[in-house]
Design a protein around this motif. Sequence first.
Motif, short mmCIF file in Angstrom:
data_model
loop_
_atom_site.label_atom_id
_atom_site.label_comp_id
_atom_site.label_asym_id
_atom_site.label_seq_id
_atom_site.Cartn_x
_atom_site.Cartn_y
_atom_site.Cartn_z
N ASP A 174 0.84 -1.19 0.00
CA ASP A 174 0.00 0.00 0.00
C ASP A 174 0.88 1.26 0.00
N PRO A 175 0.86 2.04 -1.09
CA PRO A 175 1.73 3.22 -1.15
C PRO A 175 1.33 4.31 -0.15
N LYS A 176 0.11 4.22 0.37
CA LYS A 176 -0.33 5.22 1.35
C LYS A 176 0.31 5.00 2.71
N THR A 177 0.74 3.76 2.97
CA THR A 177 1.33 3.45 4.27
C THR A 177 2.79 3.01 4.18
N ASP A 178 3.24 2.63 2.98
CA ASP A 178 4.60 2.15 2.79
C ASP A 178 5.34 3.05 1.80
N PRO A 179 6.25 3.90 2.28
CA PRO A 179 6.96 4.80 1.37
C PRO A 179 7.89 4.07 0.41
N ASP A 180 8.20 2.81 0.69
CA ASP A 180 9.07 2.03 -0.18
C ASP A 180 8.30 1.17 -1.17
N ALA A 181 6.98 1.35 -1.23
CA ALA A 181 6.16 0.55 -2.15
C ALA A 181 6.60 0.79 -3.58
N LYS A 182 6.69 -0.29 -4.34
CA LYS A 182 7.14 -0.22 -5.74
C LYS A 182 5.94 -0.33 -6.67
N ARG A 183 5.88 0.59 -7.65
CA ARG A 183 4.82 0.50 -8.65
C ARG A 183 5.32 -0.33 -9.83
N TYR A 184 4.51 -1.28 -10.23
CA TYR A 184 4.85 -2.11 -11.38
C TYR A 184 4.35 -1.43 -12.66
N ASP A 185 5.18 -1.42 -13.69
CA ASP A 185 4.75 -0.91 -14.99
C ASP A 185 3.98 -1.98 -15.76
N ARG A 186 4.41 -3.23 -15.59
CA ARG A 186 3.80 -4.31 -16.34
C ARG A 186 3.88 -5.61 -15.55
N LEU A 187 2.81 -6.39 -15.61
CA LEU A 187 2.73 -7.69 -14.95
C LEU A 187 2.00 -8.65 -15.88
N THR A 188 2.20 -9.94 -15.64
CA THR A 188 1.33 -10.93 -16.29
C THR A 188 0.18 -11.25 -15.36
N HIS A 189 -0.86 -11.88 -15.90
CA HIS A 189 -1.97 -12.30 -15.06
C HIS A 189 -1.48 -13.27 -13.98
N ASP A 190 -0.62 -14.18 -14.36
CA ASP A 190 -0.11 -15.16 -13.39
C ASP A 190 0.63 -14.47 -12.26
N GLU A 191 1.44 -13.46 -12.58
CA GLU A 191 2.18 -12.74 -11.53
C GLU A 191 1.23 -12.02 -10.59
N ALA A 192 0.18 -11.40 -11.14
CA ALA A 192 -0.78 -10.69 -10.30
C ALA A 192 -1.50 -11.64 -9.35
N ILE A 193 -1.81 -12.85 -9.84
CA ILE A 193 -2.49 -13.84 -9.01
C ILE A 193 -1.54 -14.42 -7.97
N GLN A 194 -0.34 -14.80 -8.39
CA GLN A 194 0.62 -15.44 -7.49
C GLN A 194 1.09 -14.50 -6.39
N ARG A 195 1.23 -13.21 -6.70
CA ARG A 195 1.67 -12.24 -5.70
C ARG A 195 0.52 -11.73 -4.84
N ASP A 196 -0.70 -12.21 -5.13
CA ASP A 196 -1.89 -11.84 -4.36
C ASP A 196 -2.05 -10.32 -4.29
N LEU A 197 -1.84 -9.67 -5.43
CA LEU A 197 -2.01 -8.22 -5.51
C LEU A 197 -3.50 -7.91 -5.51
N LYS A 198 -3.94 -7.10 -4.58
CA LYS A 198 -5.36 -6.97 -4.25
C LYS A 198 -6.14 -6.01 -5.15
N VAL A 199 -5.58 -5.60 -6.26
CA VAL A 199 -6.25 -4.60 -7.08
C VAL A 199 -7.53 -5.14 -7.71
N MET A 200 -7.57 -6.43 -8.00
CA MET A 200 -8.80 -7.09 -8.46
C MET A 200 -8.86 -8.45 -7.79
#
Length: 241
Positions: A174-200
Amino acid sequence: MGSVVRPYRRVLVKLSGEALAAPDGYWLHPQTLAELAADVAATVETGIELAIVIGGGNIMRGARMSQAGWIDRPTADSMGMMATVMNSLALETALNAAGVSARTMSAVSMPTICETYARQPALHYLDRGQVVVLAGGTGNPFFTTDTAAVLRAAELRCEAVLKATQVDGVYSSDPKTDPDAKRYDRLTHDEAIQRDLKVMDTAAFALARESRLTVIVGSVHSPSSVRAILNREAASTVVAP
């Protein structure tokens, strides 16, 4: 000068209901609706065809209500679907006022209020350049509006789903609470699922992967916008095969 090359021809935009709420907590903010309608109008003027799915979280969330224990999940989700219809009608009105021809179609049949969703008529409206506002989620309990957005995008031959959020992409935390949060420019669907990224939710990402649909995550808050994100003028994260 050469012709302008559009990055996408047809896109489904997924908006959160909370994005429409007024600063004082009231469930609808007329200025926000007007600004969103102007943004959609500017996007349509670039030649991109748009369908829109909007949540109902500014009014109520079925899952949260059912967790309180006094109402079952299917009933609570049905109430949430009706909240999305209210938001969709408000957005349709704002779009029409901005000079954009828009039509609300609901997966939950309400024929005296708006048209019932069916794939072929929706495709026809999009082909004519109208914006289709898709209400009622999937029409079934237990499915989020994220899943509804990907489902409708696949049905309506969209090339991408734009998930409009509060931040300008997908972050490692969460970039609102973690100043070291990294924004990804590009991901695969598998990466988004495996990393449990909560955007969807996982079901939405899985359906997008199966349908080979690109998911774009970005912010509709100034200085960004739907038009700027889709024309690659604003920061975003692209989740693609």
